[in-house]
Write a protein that holds these residues in place. Structure first.
Motif, PDB file in Angstrom:
ATOM      1  N   CYS A  31      26.642  75.986  62.562  1.00 37.99           N
ATOM      2  CA  CYS A  31      25.752  76.414  62.653  1.00 37.99           C
ATOM      3  C   CYS A  31      24.547  75.015  61.797  1.00 37.99           C
ATOM      4  N   ASP A  32      23.504  75.050  62.758  1.00 35.65           N
ATOM      5  CA  ASP A  32      22.467  74.731  61.751  1.00 35.65           C
ATOM      6  C   ASP A  32      20.426  74.932  61.843  1.00 35.65           C
ATOM      7  N   ILE A  33      20.511  74.947  59.981  1.00 32.41           N
ATOM      8  CA  ILE A  33      19.973  76.827  60.147  1.00 32.41           C
ATOM      9  C   ILE A  33      18.644  75.930  59.417  1.00 32.41           C
ATOM     10  N   LYS A  34      17.079  75.451  60.328  1.00 33.73           N
ATOM     11  CA  LYS A  34      16.264  75.692  60.159  1.00 33.73           C
ATOM     12  C   LYS A  34      15.574  77.075  59.029  1.00 33.73           C
ATOM     13  N   ALA A  35      15.260  77.170  57.776  1.00 30.84           N
ATOM     14  CA  ALA A  35      14.471  77.892  57.099  1.00 30.84           C
ATOM     15  C   ALA A  35      13.454  78.044  57.439  1.00 30.84           C
ATOM     16  N   VAL A  36      12.290  78.842  58.034  1.00 33.17           N
ATOM     17  CA  VAL A  36      10.841  78.723  57.732  1.00 33.17           C
ATOM     18  C   VAL A  36      10.374  79.981  56.641  1.00 33.17           C
ATOM     19  N   ALA A  37       8.743  79.403  56.220  1.00 33.14           N
ATOM     20  CA  ALA A  37       8.205  80.881  55.334  1.00 33.14           C
ATOM     21  C   ALA A  37       7.076  81.469  55.591  1.00 33.14           C
ATOM     22  N   ASP A  38       6.302  80.852  56.427  1.00 29.90           N
ATOM     23  CA  ASP A  38       4.919  80.976  57.169  1.00 29.90           C
ATOM     24  C   ASP A  38       5.402  81.391  58.496  1.00 29.90           C
ATOM     25  N   ARG A  39       3.515  82.022  58.619  1.00 30.01           N
ATOM     26  CA  ARG A  39       3.361  81.609  60.951  1.00 30.01           C
ATOM     27  C   ARG A  39       3.460  79.573  61.494  1.00 30.01           C
ATOM     28  N   GLN A  40       2.808  80.114  60.519  1.00 24.02           N
ATOM     29  CA  GLN A  40       2.503  78.136  61.410  1.00 24.02           C
ATOM     30  C   GLN A  40       2.768  77.522  61.507  1.00 24.02           C
ATOM     31  N   SER A  41       4.820  77.516  60.560  1.00 22.93           N
ATOM     32  CA  SER A  41       5.549  76.978  60.415  1.00 22.93           C
ATOM     33  C   SER A  41       7.165  76.972  61.639  1.00 22.93           C
ATOM     34  N   TYR A  42       6.539  78.038  61.223  1.00 23.64           N
ATOM     35  CA  TYR A  42       7.717  79.407  62.509  1.00 23.64           C
ATOM     36  C   TYR A  42       7.218  79.286  63.752  1.00 23.64           C
ATOM     37  N   GLU A  43       6.106  78.545  63.985  1.00 25.13           N
ATOM     38  CA  GLU A  43       5.285  79.006  65.602  1.00 25.13           C
ATOM     39  C   GLU A  43       5.916  76.992  65.348  1.00 25.13           C
ATOM     40  N   ASN A  44       5.148  76.566  64.904  1.00 25.31           N
ATOM     41  CA  ASN A  44       6.053  75.047  65.159  1.00 25.31           C
ATOM     42  C   ASN A  44       7.420  74.713  65.278  1.00 25.31           C
ATOM     43  N   ALA A  45       7.913  75.198  64.235  1.00 25.99           N
ATOM     44  CA  ALA A  45       9.816  75.532  64.087  1.00 25.99           C
ATOM     45  C   ALA A  45       9.955  75.846  66.118  1.00 25.99           C
ATOM     46  N   LEU A  46       9.824  76.929  66.215  1.00 26.73           N
ATOM     47  CA  LEU A  46       9.808  77.535  67.836  1.00 26.73           C
ATOM     48  C   LEU A  46       9.772  76.162  68.969  1.00 26.73           C
ATOM     49  N   HIS A  47       8.422  76.129  68.576  1.00 31.13           N
ATOM     50  CA  HIS A  47       8.790  74.759  69.978  1.00 31.13           C
ATOM     51  C   HIS A  47       9.059  73.255  69.729  1.00 31.13           C
ATOM     52  N   GLU A  48       9.384  73.141  68.158  1.00 28.76           N
ATOM     53  CA  GLU A  48      10.207  71.461  67.677  1.00 28.76           C
ATOM     54  C   GLU A  48      11.632  71.496  68.003  1.00 28.76           C
ATOM     55  N   PHE A  49      11.653  72.921  67.016  1.00 31.25           N
ATOM     56  CA  PHE A  49      13.671  73.025  67.132  1.00 31.25           C
ATOM     57  C   PHE A  49      14.073  73.356  67.499  1.00 31.25           C
ATOM     58  N   LYS A  50      13.461  73.949  68.673  1.00 33.06           N
ATOM     59  CA  LYS A  50      13.635  74.626  69.749  1.00 33.06           C
ATOM     60  C   LYS A  50      15.240  75.829  69.444  1.00 33.06           C
ATOM     61  N   PRO A  51      15.282  76.715  68.559  1.00 30.83           N
ATOM     62  CA  PRO A  51      16.426  77.014  67.694  1.00 30.83           C
ATOM     63  C   PRO A  51      17.088  77.883  69.452  1.00 30.83           C
ATOM     64  N   ASP A  52      18.303  78.783  69.429  1.00 31.08           N
ATOM     65  CA  ASP A  52      19.481  79.342  70.143  1.00 31.08           C
ATOM     66  C   ASP A  52      19.551  80.265  69.734  1.00 31.08           C
ATOM     67  N   LEU A  53      18.544  81.184  68.546  1.00 25.04           N
ATOM     68  CA  LEU A  53      19.025  82.212  67.958  1.00 25.04           C
ATOM     69  C   LEU A  53      17.817  82.406  66.911  1.00 25.04           C
ATOM     70  N   ILE A  54      17.123  83.384  66.152  1.00 16.28           N
ATOM     71  CA  ILE A  54      16.161  83.822  64.834  1.00 16.28           C
ATOM     72  C   ILE A  54      16.091  85.129  64.289  1.00 16.28           C
ATOM     73  N   LEU A  55      16.754  84.626  62.800  1.00 13.70           N
ATOM     74  CA  LEU A  55      17.369  85.577  62.089  1.00 13.70           C
ATOM     75  C   LEU A  55      15.407  85.480  61.662  1.00 13.70           C
ATOM     76  N   SER A  56      15.057  86.985  61.444  1.00 16.57           N
ATOM     77  CA  SER A  56      13.730  87.273  60.475  1.00 16.57           C
ATOM     78  C   SER A  56      13.994  88.094  59.824  1.00 16.57           C
ATOM     79  N   ASP A  57      13.341  87.648  58.885  1.00 18.01           N
ATOM     80  CA  ASP A  57      12.796  89.282  57.716  1.00 18.01           C
ATOM     81  C   ASP A  57      11.998  89.518  57.781  1.00 18.01           C
ATOM     82  N   HIS A  58      11.626  91.069  57.733  1.00 23.86           N
ATOM     83  CA  HIS A  58      11.043  91.739  58.043  1.00 23.86           C
ATOM     84  C   HIS A  58       9.515  91.342  57.138  1.00 23.86           C
TER      85      HIS A  58
END
Lengths: 468, 125
Positions: A31-58
């Protein structure tokens, strides 16, 4: 998993992120993992990185997995979402799953993670397949060229597809709950009622009325729909609009009738003509020849005094016989049409007409005659002849004009009279034999025949065709 | 001295040809009398020998006598043509005249004119 999986990891602890990444590598999850730590980068990554799967901390600063899940669902509803967190209550975990997360994994026990990822992806694939097969069936129903009409056991409408709606002009909502027979004409109602008991029928041809009030014909065939345990739960109707087919069939039947009538008419005409010729030959030629033979027999008896007188008498009889032969032959088919062509023939015909019927005639023809195909000449000749015959029979005219014009490649014959005219019902009647005969003649050579007439204002017959 | 004139009789009826021949034979200065039943035959004869006078019908099995008349006058303008037909109305007479016919006789009513016309023709040089 073949291609490299793109995983978006929402985690504010870089240690934990690295830990999980290493774990996955060790577990051979490519896999190719992109780690994000905050809301903004999370939202950006959703649109740009286009993941196949999300792993999320609580828990994250000003953000949590519930929000992250909501956002993910709004962007891509079928994206697998796995919660990886520290201690969390059972209740919370269940809520997450209910909210759409695929699974949750405890950070303290990552052994389940690889399989959880694989399962989540498989689930997504299965859903996609189901959706695409649902899509496919939906497409089949909506794109069908036939109307689909689903009824319950009381024959009330449960569903109609787009085509069915178009055929009758009623929307789905307007048709919902209405009985099948309410859309049919009286006679068709009876057909349906008598055919229905079995729920399955062969093709029925039914008359119905569209919303706009137009009467149409449909072809309906039905099959019983069964539930899981072989019980009947409804009726599937397949419908085709056969109005055009019905109209064409009607036209065909009428056309056949017309052909038959015409054939009968032609037959009759031929018989009458043969009878007429037979009578003329018998009465005129037969008698004349008999007379000649009698005179010759008298000669044989050697009556010398009357010899010369008898011979003269016989010569006169022969002359009359020759006249009759010429007359009968010309009536059948004027030789002039073959020897001199169309223009002299028309001039001759009109001249004869004027002489015999006492009708004032004017004939206008071109100065030179081009080469005209024989069949074309005969057609024009016969149509002119037929027109003049009709004038004699019906028109009561005292003035007739026959005009032949040749302009370039186009030849036009016009026969006009100042007689009674033809009533429009007769003109349009497809069974009027005389006119039909002329039209058929014209059709054979590809010519165009127009007959214009007004009651009391005379008639004009016009024949037009190309010379080449 | 006028040389003998060669005659060609064209008609699809054998009987008519026989009668014509009979009528013509008595005229003086007649050379060869040839007969043809159709235009093909007639064409061969004209191309082969010198034909001075042609007696020609209009309705023939393989063509129109008026067209043949035009052909004769084109390839041999000195040949005299006597049209001899049952189509003896004014339109046909006029058409034949325009096409160059020298005489036109009604086959049923004027057949005695044929030998008479021939006599006139053969008297000339």
């Amino acid at each position: 998993m073949n291609a490299k999986l793109k995983i978006l990891h929402l985690e504010d602890s870089s240690n934990d992120a690295e830990l999980i990444a290493r774990y996955l590598k060790k577990a051979n999850v490519s896999c190719d993992i992109k780690a994000v730590a905050d809301r903004q980068s999370y939202e950006n990554a959703l649109h740009e990185f286009k993941p196949d799967l999300i792993l999320s901390d609580h828990t994250l600063p000003q953000f949590n997995s519930i929000n992250a899940l909501k956002i993910a669902k709004s962007v891509k509803p079928d994206l697998p979402f796995i919660l990886i967190t520290g201690t969390v209550s059972e209740e919370f975990a269940v809520d997450c799953i209910r909210g759409g997360a695929n699974d949750y994994i405890l950070k303290s026990n990552l052994t389940r993670l690889p399989n959880a990822i694989r399962t989540a992806l498989k689930e997504r694939e299965a859903n996609n397949k189901l959706r695409s097969s649902e899509e496919r069936y939906k497409q089949i129903v909506e794109k069908a060229h036939e109307g689909i009409w689903i009824l319950n056991l009381n024959f009330e409408t449960l569903f109609v597809n787009k085509k069915m709606s178009e055929i009758l002009g009623y929307s789905f909502e307007e048709m919902m709950g209405k009985k099948l027979v309410s859309f049919l004409d009286e006679e068709s109602k009876t057909i349906v009622v008598s055919a229905m008991p079995g729920y399955t029928t062969e093709y029925l041809e039914l008359k119905c009325r569209t919303k706009a009030g137009r009467q149409i014909w449909i072809e309906l065939s039905t099959s019983a729909l069964s539930g899981g345990h072989d019980e009947f739960i409804g009726v599937l109707g397949m419908v085709t609009d056969i109005t055009d087919r019905k109209i064409a069939h009607e036209k065909l039947v009428q056309s056949e009738k017309q052909i038959r009538n015409f054939a009968k008419h032609l037959n009759q005409t031929m018989e009458e003509e043969s009878a007429r010729i037979a009578r003329e030959i018998h009465d005129e030629l037969g008698q004349q020849l008999a007379g000649i033979k009698m005179a010759l027999t008298a000669l044989k008896r050697n009556d010398k005094e009357d010899f010369e007188k008898t011979i003269v008498g016989i010569m006169e009889d022969v002359d009359v016989t020759i006249q009759s032969v010429r007359k009968i032959a010309t009536e059948l088919r004027p030789g002039i049409l073959d020897t001199l062509g169309l223009i002299p023939s028309l001039e001759w015909m009109v001249g004869e007409f004027q002489r015999k019927k006492g009708v004032r005639c004017v004939v206008k023809t071109p100065a030179t005659q081009p080469k005209i195909d024989k069949n074309v000449s005969v057609c024009y000749f016969r149509i002119c002849q037929e027109s003049l015959t009709n004038i004699t029979k019906h028109a009561n005219a005292d003035k007739v004009e026959v005009q032949l014009e040749i302009e370039g490649d186009e030849m036009t014959l016009t026969v006009s009279d100042n007689g009674k005219g033809i009533a429009s019902e007769k003109l349009e009647n497809p069974f009027s034999m005389g006119l039909l005969g002329m039209r058929e003649r014209a059709r054979i050579i590809g010519a165009d025949l127009q007959i214009t007439s007004e009651k009391g204002k005379g008639t004009k017959v016009q024949l037009k065709s190309r010379l080449s | 001295m006028s040389h003998r004139k060669n005659i060609l009789l064209i008609d699809d009826s054998l009987r008519i040809l026989t009668y014509l021949e009979m009528m013509i034979r008595e005229i003086g200065n007649i050379g060869d009398i040839e007969t043809a039943c159709d235009l093909d035959e007639a064409r061969e004869i004209i191309k082969k020998d010198q034909t001075d006078v042609v007696v020609l019908d209009i309705q023939l099995p393989d063509g129109n006598g008026l067209d043949f008349l035009k052909w004769i006058k084109r390839i041999s303008p000195v040949t005299r043509v006597i049209m001899f037909s049952n189509f003896a109305d004014e339109s046909h007479r006029e058409a034949a005249r325009n096409d160059g016919a020298d005489y036109f006789f009604d086959k049923s009513h004027e057949f005695e004119e044929v030998p008479r016309a021939l006599s006139l023709i053969t008297v000339r040089r």
